[in-house]
Design an enzyme around this catalytic site. Structure first.
Site, short mmCIF file in Angstrom:
data_model
loop_
_atom_site.label_atom_id
_atom_site.label_comp_id
_atom_site.label_asym_id
_atom_site.label_seq_id
_atom_site.Cartn_x
_atom_site.Cartn_y
_atom_site.Cartn_z
N TRP A 270 0.82 -1.23 0.00
CA TRP A 270 0.00 0.00 0.00
C TRP A 270 0.85 1.27 0.00
O TRP A 270 1.84 1.36 0.74
CB TRP A 270 -0.88 -0.01 1.25
CG TRP A 270 -1.46 1.30 1.65
CD1 TRP A 270 -0.84 2.32 2.32
CD2 TRP A 270 -2.80 1.76 1.41
NE1 TRP A 270 -1.71 3.36 2.53
CE2 TRP A 270 -2.92 3.04 1.98
CE3 TRP A 270 -3.93 1.19 0.78
CZ2 TRP A 270 -4.11 3.78 1.93
CZ3 TRP A 270 -5.10 1.92 0.74
CH2 TRP A 270 -5.19 3.21 1.31
N MET A 271 0.40 2.27 -0.76
CA MET A 271 1.02 3.61 -0.77
C MET A 271 -0.05 4.65 -0.45
O MET A 271 -1.15 4.58 -0.97
CB MET A 271 1.57 3.88 -2.17
CG MET A 271 1.73 5.33 -2.57
SD MET A 271 1.89 5.53 -4.38
CE MET A 271 3.59 5.16 -4.63
N ASN A 272 0.30 5.62 0.42
CA ASN A 272 -0.50 6.85 0.41
C ASN A 272 0.42 8.07 0.30
O ASN A 272 1.29 8.04 -0.58
CB ASN A 272 -1.60 6.90 1.47
CG ASN A 272 -1.20 6.82 2.92
OD1 ASN A 272 -0.68 5.82 3.36
ND2 ASN A 272 -1.48 7.85 3.69
N ASP A 273 0.24 9.08 1.06
CA ASP A 273 0.84 10.40 0.80
C ASP A 273 2.29 10.41 0.32
O ASP A 273 3.14 9.70 0.89
CB ASP A 273 0.86 11.25 2.08
CG ASP A 273 -0.40 11.17 2.89
OD1 ASP A 273 -1.39 10.64 2.39
OD2 ASP A 273 -0.39 11.63 4.04
N GLN B 239 4.15 7.28 2.20
CA GLN B 239 3.51 6.49 3.24
C GLN B 239 3.32 5.08 2.70
O GLN B 239 2.77 4.90 1.60
CB GLN B 239 2.16 7.12 3.61
CG GLN B 239 2.30 8.39 4.41
CD GLN B 239 2.77 8.09 5.83
OE1 GLN B 239 1.99 7.70 6.66
NE2 GLN B 239 4.05 8.28 6.09
N PHE C 163 4.30 8.52 10.28
CA PHE C 163 3.34 9.21 9.42
C PHE C 163 4.06 10.26 8.56
O PHE C 163 5.27 10.43 8.62
CB PHE C 163 2.23 9.84 10.27
CG PHE C 163 1.08 8.90 10.57
CD1 PHE C 163 1.20 7.52 10.46
CD2 PHE C 163 -0.16 9.41 10.95
CE1 PHE C 163 0.13 6.66 10.72
CE2 PHE C 163 -1.24 8.57 11.21
CZ PHE C 163 -1.11 7.20 11.09
N SER C 164 3.26 11.01 7.81
CA SER C 164 3.80 11.87 6.77
C SER C 164 4.77 12.95 7.27
O SER C 164 4.68 13.39 8.42
CB SER C 164 2.66 12.55 6.02
OG SER C 164 2.07 11.63 5.15
N ASP D 244 2.14 15.74 10.12
CA ASP D 244 2.52 16.04 8.73
C ASP D 244 3.37 17.31 8.59
O ASP D 244 2.99 18.25 7.87
CB ASP D 244 1.28 16.11 7.82
CG ASP D 244 0.33 14.94 8.02
OD1 ASP D 244 0.81 13.87 8.43
OD2 ASP D 244 -0.88 15.10 7.77
N TRP E 167 -9.34 9.01 -0.02
CA TRP E 167 -9.66 8.00 0.99
C TRP E 167 -11.02 7.37 0.72
O TRP E 167 -11.22 6.18 0.98
CB TRP E 167 -9.62 8.63 2.39
CG TRP E 167 -8.21 8.84 2.87
CD1 TRP E 167 -7.54 10.03 2.92
CD2 TRP E 167 -7.30 7.83 3.34
NE1 TRP E 167 -6.26 9.81 3.40
CE2 TRP E 167 -6.10 8.48 3.67
CE3 TRP E 167 -7.39 6.45 3.50
CZ2 TRP E 167 -4.99 7.79 4.16
CZ3 TRP E 167 -6.29 5.76 3.99
CH2 TRP E 167 -5.10 6.44 4.31
C1 FRU Z 1 -3.22 11.81 5.00
C2 FRU Z 1 -2.79 11.10 6.26
C3 FRU Z 1 -1.82 11.96 7.04
C4 FRU Z 1 -1.05 10.97 7.83
C5 FRU Z 1 -0.97 9.80 6.88
C6 FRU Z 1 -0.99 8.46 7.54
O1 FRU Z 1 -3.60 10.98 3.96
O2 FRU Z 1 -3.92 10.78 7.03
O3 FRU Z 1 -2.43 12.95 7.82
O4 FRU Z 1 0.21 11.43 8.20
O5 FRU Z 1 -2.06 9.92 6.00
O6 FRU Z 1 -0.66 7.45 6.64
#
Ligand code: FRU
Length: 492
Positions: A37-40, A56, A99-100, A169, A303
Site C-alpha cells: 500500500w502507498m499513500n501520501d 507512506q 506518518f507523513s 505532517d 480516501w
Molecule cells: C493523510 C494522512 C496523514 C497521515 C498519513 C498516515 O492521507 O492521514 O495525515 O500522516 O495519511 O498514513
C-alpha cells in the site's frame, strides 16, 4: 548506519515483491507502490543530484496499516528507481506508525527528514488514544538514522487548546537566512483545523512560533498535510481537509493564496480554491527544483474511493504526475512537468474538425497518450449543448470528460470501468469558457487520467482500472462543435 530489524524485514520483503510484480502491471510513468500500500508523498526533495520521493507505505498488505516510509529516486521526475524503505516504526515514539513528513538538505550536505511519530497510549481514564509528535531522521540519501533527541516537538510545545492527538505532517523548509520553519497540521478546541508554524535555528531544536492559518470550520474539519511556499510574489498554503463538505468544486485539497511577510512569517489569506477538481487527488507535496521550478506531486487517490482497486494488481496506490506550479491572477495553475514532452512520440493532428454526434478519428487511440484539444461552437453564435471525449473504451467500458457550455460545467466520469465496484464515479467543476470555447490537455497512463483545463487553470484527476486492452478514444457532440486535436503516444 545499521538498519533495525523491522526495517531489514521490510526491505527484504519489498525486494521480493518487486521482483514478483511485473512491470507491465504497473503504470508507465506514474510512481506506484513498490509493494503493498502507498499513500501520501513524503520528503519530496532534490538531494545528491537526484529527485527523492518517499511515501507512506504499508508494504505487507494492500491496505493502510502500520506505516513505514518507502523511497524512490529519479533523474527526470517520471521514471523512478526504488531504493530500500527508509523508515520503520521501530521506536517507542513511532511504534504505531511513521506518518507523513518532509525533507530538506542541510548546509553540511546531510538529508534531514521530519516526520510524525505515532504512539498508542492510554489516557487517564484508561481509554486508548494516539499521541502524535514530530521526529527527525538524518541520512545520506539511502540510509537514515533517527535523531537521539526525538521527538523534537510534542504536546509540551503546543499552544493552549491544540490537540496532541491530531498533530501531524510537518513540512519543513529553510529560509534565506538559514533558519528552518515547519508547518504542521493540528486540531484546535473548536474541532476544526489549524496550521501551526514552528521554527528552528539548526533543524534540531524547535519551538512554536505562531498559529499560521485557521480553518474555523470553513473547509472540512482537521487539516492534514500542509505545505507552504512562496510563488510569483504570493504565499501559497496547501492543506488537505478531512470531512470536506460535499460541494461541486471543493473536494480533495485546498489552496489558500495570500500575502506572506518573510520577516514576520505572517500569512494573510486572500483567495481559496480547490487544487484538483477530480476524484483522486490528496495530500500533495511540493519541492523547489534547482532550476527554480516549484513542482507538486499528489497521492492519486482519495480516501473515499480506495475500495475501487483491482484485486489482481499486486500494488495499491499511485502518485500523480509531477506538476509545475505558478500563480496567475491570484490563482494556482498547474501543468505537467515539461519532462513529459520528452516522452512524446508519433504526433497525430487534426484541425477544424466539424462534427455533431459520434466521431472516431484514424490514429486517435491509446492508453498512454498526451492529447491537446481546442473546442468551440462551429457556428460562433450558436452554442452546442455538450461535448465529450471518451477513452479507455471498448464495447463494455469507457471513461469520459464532458463539457456543457450551459453552466460551464466540466465533468470526469469513470462510471464504466469494466468492474462493478466504483461507488463514487463522477465529479464536476465550473470552468472558464467564453461562449463554449475550451482548451483541454488530457494525459492518460494505463490506470489514470489527468485533465488540465485552459493551460492549467484547473486540473481534474481520476484513476480507473479498466482492462488494458480497452484503448479506444472517441468524441461526441450534441450540437455542432469545431475541434482541433493534437495527440502523442507517450513512451514508457
Ligand atoms: C493523510 C494522512 C496523514 C497521515 C498519513 C498516515 O492521507 O492521514 O495525515 O500522516 O495519511 O498514513
Amino acid at each position: 548506519m545499521m538498519a533495525g530489524q523491522l526495517l531489514k524485514e521490510a526491505r527484504l520483503f519489498e525486494e521480493n515483491e518487486d521482483k514478483r510484480i511485473r512491470q507491465k502491471d504497473r503504470p508507465a510513468f506514474h510512481l506506484s507502490s513498490r509493494a503493498g500500500w502507498m499513500n501520501d508523498p513524503n520528503g519530496f526533495s532534490y538531494y545528491g543530484g537526484k529527485y527523492h520521493l518517499f511515501y507512506q507505505y504499508h508494504p505487507f498488505e494492500k491496505r493502510h496499516g502500520l506505516m513505514y516510509w518507502a523511497h524512490a529516486v529519479s533523474d527526470d521526475l517520471l521514471h523512478w528507481e526504488y531504493l530500500p524503505a527508509a523508515l520503520a516504526p521501530d521506536e517507542e515514539y513511532d511504534r504505531a506508525g511513521c506518518f507523513s513528513g518532509s525533507a530538506v538538505e542541510m548546509p553540511d550536505g546531510r538529508h534531514l527528514l521530519m516526520y510524525t511519530g505515532v504512539q498508542a497510549v492510554m489516557d487517564e481514564g484508561g481509554m486508548p488514544r494516539v499521541l502524535q509528535t514530530q521526529c527527525l531522521a538524518v541520512g545520506d540519501g539511502v540510509d537514515y538514522e533517527k535523531y537521539e533527541g526525538n521527538p523534537v516537538l510534542d504536546g509540551g510545545d503546543l499552544p493552549e487548546d491544540a490537540s496532541c492527538c491530531d498533530f501531524r505532517d510537518p513540512k519543513i523548509w529553510r529560509k534565506p537566512d538559514g533558519t528552518y520553519r515547519s508547518v504542521v497540521g493540528n486540531r484546535p478546541g473548536d474541532g476544526s483545523g489549524q496550521i501551526l508554524l514552528f521554527m528552528s535555528p539548526d533543524g534540531f531544536h524547535w519551538s512554536f512560533q505562531k498559529v499560521f492559518a485557521r480553518n474555523r470550520n470553513r473547509f472540512g474539519r482537521m487539516w492534514e498535510c500542509p505545505d507552504f511556499f512562496e510563488l510569483d510574489g504570493k504565499g501559497v498554503l496547501l492543506v488537505s481537509p478531512q470531512q470536506m463538505f460535499p460541494g461541486c468544486e471543493y473536494s480533495g485539497t485546498l489552496c489558500l493564496i495570500g500575502a506572506y511577510d518573510l520577516a514576520t512569517d505572517d500569512f494573510a489569506e486572500e483567495n481559496d480554491q480547490a487544487v484538483d477538481c477530480g476524484l483522486d487527488f490528496y495530500a500533495p507535496q511540493t519541492a523547489l527544483l534547482p532550476d527554480g521550478r516549484r513542482v507538486m506531486i499528489g497521492w492519486m487517490q482519495s480516501w473515499e474511493t480506495c475500495g475501487g482497486h483491482r484485486g489482481d494488481l499486486d500494488w495499491f496506490g499511485q502518485m500523480t504526475l509531477p506538476r509545475e506550479l505558478s500563480v496567475r491572477n491570484g490563482r494556482l495553475c498547474q501543468k505537467p512537468v515539461r519532462e513529459l514532452e520528452k516522452l512524446r512520440r508519433g504526433r497525430t493532428e487534426y484541425r477544424d474538425v466539424v462534427f455533431d454526434g459520434e466521431l472516431n478519428l484514424a490514429g486517435i487511440r491509446g492508453r498512454k497518450t498526451d492529447m491537446e484539444l481546442e473546442i468551440a461552437p462551429a457556428d460562433g453564435e450558436k452554442a452546442y449543448r455538450e461535448f465529450a471525449v471518451r477513452f479507455a473504451a471498448n464495447e463494455m467500458c469507457r471513461t469520459s470528460v464532458s463539457f456543457r457550455p450551459e453552466g460551464s460545467v466540466l465533468k470526469v466520469d469513470r462510471g464504466y470501468p469494466g468492474s462493478g465496484k466504483m461507488v463514487v464515479h463522477q465529479r464536476c467543476c465550473r470552468v472558464n469558457s467564453d461562449n463554449g470555447k475550451l482548451k483541454l490537455r488530457i494525459v492518460l497512463d494505463w490506470y489514470s487520467v489527468e485533465v488540465f483545463v485552459n493551460d492549467g487553470e484547473q486540473a481534474l484527476t481520476a484513476v480507473f482500472y479498466t482492462d488494458r486492452s480497452a484503448d479506444g478514444i472517441s468524441f461526441f457532440a450534441d450540437g455542432t462543435v469545431k475541434m482541433n486535436v493534437v495527440k502523442y503516444e507517450l513512451a514508457e
